[in-house]
Design a protein around this motif. Sequence first.
Motif, PDB file in Angstrom:
ATOM      1  N   LEU A 136      -0.938  71.825  55.597  1.00 21.30           N
ATOM      2  CA  LEU A 136       0.507  72.053  55.754  1.00 21.30           C
ATOM      3  C   LEU A 136       0.850  72.627  57.123  1.00 21.30           C
ATOM      4  CD1 LEU A 136       1.451  73.532  52.234  1.00 21.30           C
ATOM      5  CD2 LEU A 136       2.042  71.263  53.131  1.00 21.30           C
ATOM      6  N   CYS A 137      -0.054  73.441  57.662  1.00 17.52           N
ATOM      7  CA  CYS A 137       0.229  74.096  58.940  1.00 17.52           C
ATOM      8  C   CYS A 137      -0.280  73.275  60.130  1.00 17.52           C
ATOM      9  CB  CYS A 137      -0.379  75.491  58.980  1.00 17.52           C
ATOM     10  SG  CYS A 137      -2.163  75.514  58.768  1.00 17.52           S
ATOM     11  N   LYS A 138      -0.773  72.067  59.876  1.00 15.65           N
ATOM     12  CA  LYS A 138      -1.302  71.228  60.954  1.00 15.65           C
ATOM     13  C   LYS A 138      -0.402  70.041  61.260  1.00 15.65           C
ATOM     14  CE  LYS A 138      -6.074  72.412  59.738  1.00 15.65           C
ATOM     15  NZ  LYS A 138      -7.392  71.882  59.301  1.00 15.65           N
ATOM     16  N   ASN A 139       0.753  69.978  60.605  1.00 16.09           N
ATOM     17  CA  ASN A 139       1.694  68.882  60.800  1.00 16.09           C
ATOM     18  C   ASN A 139       3.082  69.439  61.091  1.00 16.09           C
ATOM     19  OD1 ASN A 139       0.347  66.126  59.579  1.00 16.09           O
ATOM     20  ND2 ASN A 139      -0.431  67.940  58.533  1.00 16.09           N
ATOM     21  N   PRO A 140       3.861  68.744  61.934  1.00 17.46           N
ATOM     22  CA  PRO A 140       5.274  69.144  62.079  1.00 17.46           C
ATOM     23  C   PRO A 140       5.937  69.133  60.703  1.00 17.46           C
ATOM     24  CG  PRO A 140       4.678  67.477  63.698  1.00 17.46           C
ATOM     25  CD  PRO A 140       3.530  67.565  62.743  1.00 17.46           C
ATOM     26  N   PHE A 141       6.678  70.194  60.393  1.00 14.98           N
ATOM     27  CA  PHE A 141       7.219  70.333  59.033  1.00 14.98           C
ATOM     28  C   PHE A 141       8.736  70.267  59.051  1.00 14.98           C
ATOM     29  CE2 PHE A 141       8.243  72.246  54.969  1.00 14.98           C
ATOM     30  CZ  PHE A 141       7.228  71.762  54.146  1.00 14.98           C
ATOM     31  N   MET A 142       9.281  69.492  58.099  1.00 16.13           N
ATOM     32  CA  MET A 142      10.723  69.380  57.898  1.00 16.13           C
ATOM     33  C   MET A 142      11.086  70.255  56.700  1.00 16.13           C
ATOM     34  SD  MET A 142      11.480  66.948  60.167  1.00 16.13           S
ATOM     35  CE  MET A 142      10.115  66.945  61.326  1.00 16.13           C
ATOM     36  N   LEU A 143      11.799  71.343  56.926  1.00 16.39           N
ATOM     37  CA  LEU A 143      12.053  72.332  55.871  1.00 16.39           C
ATOM     38  C   LEU A 143      13.406  72.097  55.208  1.00 16.39           C
ATOM     39  CD1 LEU A 143      11.122  74.904  54.380  1.00 16.39           C
ATOM     40  CD2 LEU A 143      12.233  76.245  56.180  1.00 16.39           C
ATOM     41  N   LEU A 144      13.367  71.826  53.902  1.00 18.89           N
ATOM     42  CA  LEU A 144      14.597  71.697  53.110  1.00 18.89           C
ATOM     43  C   LEU A 144      14.933  73.075  52.562  1.00 18.89           C
ATOM     44  CD1 LEU A 144      16.704  69.727  51.772  1.00 18.89           C
ATOM     45  CD2 LEU A 144      15.199  69.744  49.783  1.00 18.89           C
ATOM     46  N   GLU A 145      15.903  73.743  53.188  1.00 18.99           N
ATOM     47  CA  GLU A 145      16.181  75.110  52.764  1.00 18.99           C
ATOM     48  C   GLU A 145      17.546  75.556  53.270  1.00 18.99           C
ATOM     49  OE1 GLU A 145      12.807  77.724  52.150  1.00 18.99           O
ATOM     50  OE2 GLU A 145      13.677  79.059  53.655  1.00 18.99           O
ATOM     51  N   LYS A 146      18.189  76.370  52.459  1.00 15.99           N
ATOM     52  CA  LYS A 146      19.450  76.989  52.840  1.00 15.99           C
ATOM     53  C   LYS A 146      19.623  78.237  51.999  1.00 15.99           C
ATOM     54  CE  LYS A 146      24.479  76.316  52.723  1.00 15.99           C
ATOM     55  NZ  LYS A 146      25.568  75.445  52.231  1.00 15.99           N
ATOM     56  N   GLY A 147      19.909  79.351  52.645  1.00 14.29           N
ATOM     57  CA  GLY A 147      20.131  80.593  51.908  1.00 14.29           C
ATOM     58  C   GLY A 147      18.850  81.165  51.343  1.00 14.29           C
ATOM     59  N   ALA A 148      19.000  82.075  50.393  1.00 12.68           N
ATOM     60  CA  ALA A 148      17.849  82.738  49.781  1.00 12.68           C
ATOM     61  C   ALA A 148      17.362  81.952  48.559  1.00 12.68           C
ATOM     62  CB  ALA A 148      18.244  84.165  49.382  1.00 12.68           C
ATOM     63  N   LYS A 149      16.358  82.479  47.891  1.00 16.23           N
ATOM     64  CA  LYS A 149      15.818  81.941  46.640  1.00 16.23           C
ATOM     65  C   LYS A 149      15.262  80.531  46.797  1.00 16.23           C
ATOM     66  CE  LYS A 149      19.237  84.575  43.992  1.00 16.23           C
ATOM     67  NZ  LYS A 149      18.348  85.583  43.454  1.00 16.23           N
ATOM     68  N   ALA A 150      14.733  80.199  47.990  1.00 15.68           N
ATOM     69  CA  ALA A 150      14.207  78.863  48.232  1.00 15.68           C
ATOM     70  C   ALA A 150      12.722  78.816  47.898  1.00 15.68           C
ATOM     71  CB  ALA A 150      14.445  78.465  49.686  1.00 15.68           C
ATOM     72  N   GLU A 151      12.355  77.814  47.108  1.00 16.60           N
ATOM     73  CA  GLU A 151      10.979  77.757  46.592  1.00 16.60           C
ATOM     74  C   GLU A 151       9.960  77.320  47.633  1.00 16.60           C
ATOM     75  OE1 GLU A 151      13.280  74.062  45.718  1.00 16.60           O
ATOM     76  OE2 GLU A 151      13.496  76.063  44.884  1.00 16.60           O
ATOM     77  N   ILE A 152      10.369  76.553  48.665  1.00 17.69           N
ATOM     78  CA  ILE A 152       9.406  76.050  49.645  1.00 17.69           C
ATOM     79  C   ILE A 152       8.798  77.202  50.443  1.00 17.69           C
ATOM     80  CG2 ILE A 152       9.015  74.403  51.493  1.00 17.69           C
ATOM     81  CD1 ILE A 152       9.997  73.200  48.808  1.00 17.69           C
ATOM     82  N   SER A 153       9.625  78.119  50.906  1.00  9.93           N
ATOM     83  CA  SER A 153       9.114  79.272  51.655  1.00  9.93           C
ATOM     84  C   SER A 153       8.198  80.125  50.781  1.00  9.93           C
ATOM     85  CB  SER A 153      10.274  80.118  52.188  1.00  9.93           C
ATOM     86  OG  SER A 153      10.979  79.414  53.191  1.00  9.93           O
TER      87      SER A 153
END
Length: 239
Positions: A136-153
């Motif tokens: 996961l940390c070896k590829n450019p990452f597209m983060l789907l996230e807005k605000g708090a309570k986000a599961e990806i982070s």
Amino acid sequence: MALNNRGWRPIEQVNDRWKKNICNEHEILLTQIKELQGMQSGTIRIGTFSSVATHWLPNIIKIFKKDYPHIDFELLLGDYTEIEGWITEGRVDFGFLRLSTATELETIFLVQDRLLVVLPEDHAFAHCERFPISELCKNPFMLLEKGAKAEISEIFGQHQTSPIIHFTTWDDYAIMSMIENGLGISILPELILQRIPYNLIAKELEVPAFRNIGLAMRNQQSLSIAAKSFLHYLAYRKK
């Protein structure tokens, strides 16, 4: 209640009790009439995020309106934090959320939705059985996230992984388009990936991750009769 010397209640007390019963029955009848009228017209207000609005609500509402054609809907799209706020403030009758949520809200669990790694078709790990956390940390990452309570982070935190984030948005279709064009990878909920117009590969993480989706409200008993009836149609969401 006091009795006279023959064991009978005074006629005044009997009349008072009779009048009280009549008043109670009248109130119940008025409430029932109002509820029936409420099913003839009205608006159900729902807080939701895009994947539920796209993949679940159209079929639920379609079937509901066959039975109650004069009930209208107002949909407010937002992130988990916004939807939770709308419920608490009374802006919506109920909302779809990732559980767990505010403890004071009443919730109905609906489904456990897998979180999948999404790759372009020519990615080096496109044919792996499960995607390694270390990649996961070896590829450019597209983060789907807005605000708090986000599961990806939260996934990154749990595995002490720091991705190379090249793009952040709450627009899942923008994320998928960029992945298709080889600009990076992402983690997206499986519900989002239904019937997509993009050429992508989705892989489960080596340590499977999920989000629990449910419906939340302040109090089910305080809902309008139309909103209560809508709850019975949740089973018609498309899988």
